[in-house]
Scaffold this active site. Structure first.
Site, PDB file in Angstrom:
ATOM      1  N   HIS A 124       0.888  -3.567   8.381  1.00  0.00           N
ATOM      2  CA  HIS A 124       1.725  -4.527   7.260  1.00  0.00           C
ATOM      3  C   HIS A 124       1.911  -5.986   7.679  1.00  0.00           C
ATOM      4  O   HIS A 124       2.403  -6.749   7.220  1.00  0.00           O
ATOM      5  CB  HIS A 124       3.092  -4.007   7.271  1.00  0.00           C
ATOM      6  CG  HIS A 124       3.500  -2.837   6.426  1.00  0.00           C
ATOM      7  ND1 HIS A 124       2.781  -2.530   5.283  1.00  0.00           N
ATOM      8  CD2 HIS A 124       3.739  -1.534   6.501  1.00  0.00           C
ATOM      9  CE1 HIS A 124       2.812  -1.357   4.684  1.00  0.00           C
ATOM     10  NE2 HIS A 124       3.650  -0.356   5.808  1.00  0.00           N
ATOM     11  N   ASP A 161      -2.857   5.486   5.354  1.00  0.00           N
ATOM     12  CA  ASP A 161      -1.344   5.389   5.253  1.00  0.00           C
ATOM     13  C   ASP A 161      -0.961   5.476   4.059  1.00  0.00           C
ATOM     14  O   ASP A 161      -1.624   4.999   3.186  1.00  0.00           O
ATOM     15  CB  ASP A 161      -0.758   4.231   6.340  1.00  0.00           C
ATOM     16  CG  ASP A 161       0.721   4.123   6.432  1.00  0.00           C
ATOM     17  OD1 ASP A 161       0.939   4.495   7.488  1.00  0.00           O
ATOM     18  OD2 ASP A 161       1.427   3.682   5.583  1.00  0.00           O
ATOM     19  N   HIS A 163       1.526   3.897   2.755  1.00  0.00           N
ATOM     20  CA  HIS A 163       1.926   2.465   2.208  1.00  0.00           C
ATOM     21  C   HIS A 163       0.402   1.608   2.230  1.00  0.00           C
ATOM     22  O   HIS A 163      -0.397   1.885   2.876  1.00  0.00           O
ATOM     23  CB  HIS A 163       2.999   1.723   3.123  1.00  0.00           C
ATOM     24  CG  HIS A 163       4.313   2.541   3.520  1.00  0.00           C
ATOM     25  ND1 HIS A 163       4.445   3.477   4.590  1.00  0.00           N
ATOM     26  CD2 HIS A 163       5.355   2.774   2.421  1.00  0.00           C
ATOM     27  CE1 HIS A 163       5.509   4.039   4.183  1.00  0.00           C
ATOM     28  NE2 HIS A 163       6.225   3.644   3.135  1.00  0.00           N
ATOM     29  N   ASP A 248       1.976   9.313   6.967  1.00  0.00           N
ATOM     30  CA  ASP A 248       3.246   9.378   6.292  1.00  0.00           C
ATOM     31  C   ASP A 248       2.916   9.726   4.916  1.00  0.00           C
ATOM     32  O   ASP A 248       4.015   9.950   3.899  1.00  0.00           O
ATOM     33  CB  ASP A 248       4.263   8.058   6.255  1.00  0.00           C
ATOM     34  CG  ASP A 248       3.448   6.855   6.137  1.00  0.00           C
ATOM     35  OD1 ASP A 248       2.087   6.806   5.974  1.00  0.00           O
ATOM     36  OD2 ASP A 248       3.824   5.679   6.371  1.00  0.00           O
TER      37      ASP A 248
HETATM   38 ZN   LIG Z   1       3.342   3.824   6.134  1.00  0.00          ZN
END
Ligand SMILES: [Zn+2]
Length: 341
Positions: A124, A161, A163, A248
């Site tokens: 991120h 991931d 996200h 995740d």
């Molecule tokens: Zn994540």
């Protein structure tokens, strides 16, 4: 060729911001699981600090200095969920350094595969903005290093991931030298990564976002890997494959609603392993998220068992999901050799 490598450093355990899902116990859980299985035969390697010029090839010097100063002043909150303490800077330097060392070992042929198991995670972190628990984009710094130090021209970064990897997406948005492919739940934090974001400038077509709805499971992920990512990789012919390996997307993870199982992660790793063998490209993985400790440890071990096995697992028949067909149709604009199935 040497053994598979496991990169780590005690500094990962010192980046402790209190009650936070991205916590030191994540590393302890992974290591307890791997220790039970003789580290899957991996050689343990201490992650060095990333070299300043390697880090600033992705992150502006002024940004790096800002993170350093904030940490050394005792830390604080960068945003509501990105918090640093004094020891976070050292942890972040080692987390980027581990990913870079992994690339060095893969590109020199010293190791066939490996895992950089450090924190804070990275995907991120945009070039000039820390967010989402991330300070430096470890996998982006490593991919850029593969281009700069090893003369590679094509690196595939596969981000599974749950996200969207907005940091890596931003770092290589205009570059054809890194093919960034992200599977992520959408809509979900950080809100970026629609299928319509396909890169820009010279990088048009080299950013591939594959958003999936909440509730997606092993079948959809496997279909996207087999029927979209694999043919895309064959068309691109990467010289190195890096997995931005968050766990995740596991069904037990508290931060998202994708329903992968450990077996699902093993299947994804299997597809990547077969691809890498076919393309004669080394493959390494860099830890991102994963917040249920049991699921994180089991999924990491399942992935690494496949990556470190002597041979890739045999291919299995995977049905073509409608989402895979739709993605192929979209990608045809930039990848004319991709056949719509
Ligand atoms: Zn994540």
């Amino acid at each position: 060729m040497g053994r598979a490598v496991y990169l780590s450093h005690p500094a990962s355990l010192e980046h402790d911001t209190g009650a936070h899902p991205e916590r030191p116990a994540r590393i302890a859980a992974i290591e307890a699981e791997l220790a039970r299985h003789e580290w899957l035969g991996m050689e343990r390697v201490e992650a060095p600090r990333v070299a300043a010029e390697t880090l600033t090839a992705v992150h502006p010097e002024r940004y790096v200095r800002g993170i350093e100063e904030l940490c050394l002043a005792g830390g604080g909150s960068i945003d509501s969920d990105t918090i640093v303490v004094e020891t976070s800077y050292e942890a972040a330097l080692r987390a980027a350094g581990g990913a870079v060392r992994l690339v060095d070992l893969l590109c020199s042929g010293a190791a066939p595969t490996g895992f950089s198991a450090l924190r804070p995670p990275g995907h991120h972190a945009e070039p000039a903005r820390a967010m989402g628990f991330c300070l430096f984009d470890n996998v982006a710094v490593a991919a850029q290093h593969a281009l700069d130090a090893h003369g590679l021209e094509r690196v595939l970064v596969l981000d599974w991931d749950v996200h969207h990897g907005n940091g890596t997406n931003a770092a290589f948005h205009a570059s054809p030298h890194v093919l960034f492919v992200s599977l992520h739940e959408w809509p979900l934090y950080p809100g970026t990564g629609p299928a319509s974001d396909v890169g820009s400038g010279d990088g048009l077509g080299y950013t591939v976002n594959l958003p999936v709805p909440a509730g997606a499971g092993d079948a959809l992920y496997r279909s996207l890997l087999e029927h979209v990512v694999a043919p895309l990789a064959r068309a691109y012919e990467p010289q190195l494959v890096l997995i931005s390996a968050g766990f995740d997307a596991h069904r037990d993870d508290p931060l998202a609603d994708v329903e992968l199982t450990e077996g699902g992660f093993a299947a994804l790793a299997g597809t990547v392993r077969r691809l890498a063998a076919e393309l004669e490209a080394p493959v390494g993985a860099v830890l991102e998220g994963g917040y249920d400790l049991r699921a994180l440890a089991a999924s990491t071990a399942a992935t690494l068992r496949v990556l470190t096995a002597d041979d890739p697992p045999p291919a299995e028949e995977v049905p073509v999901a409608p989402e895979a067909r739709a993605a192929l149709a979209r990608l045809g604009e930039h990848w004319p050799t991709l056949a719509v199935v």
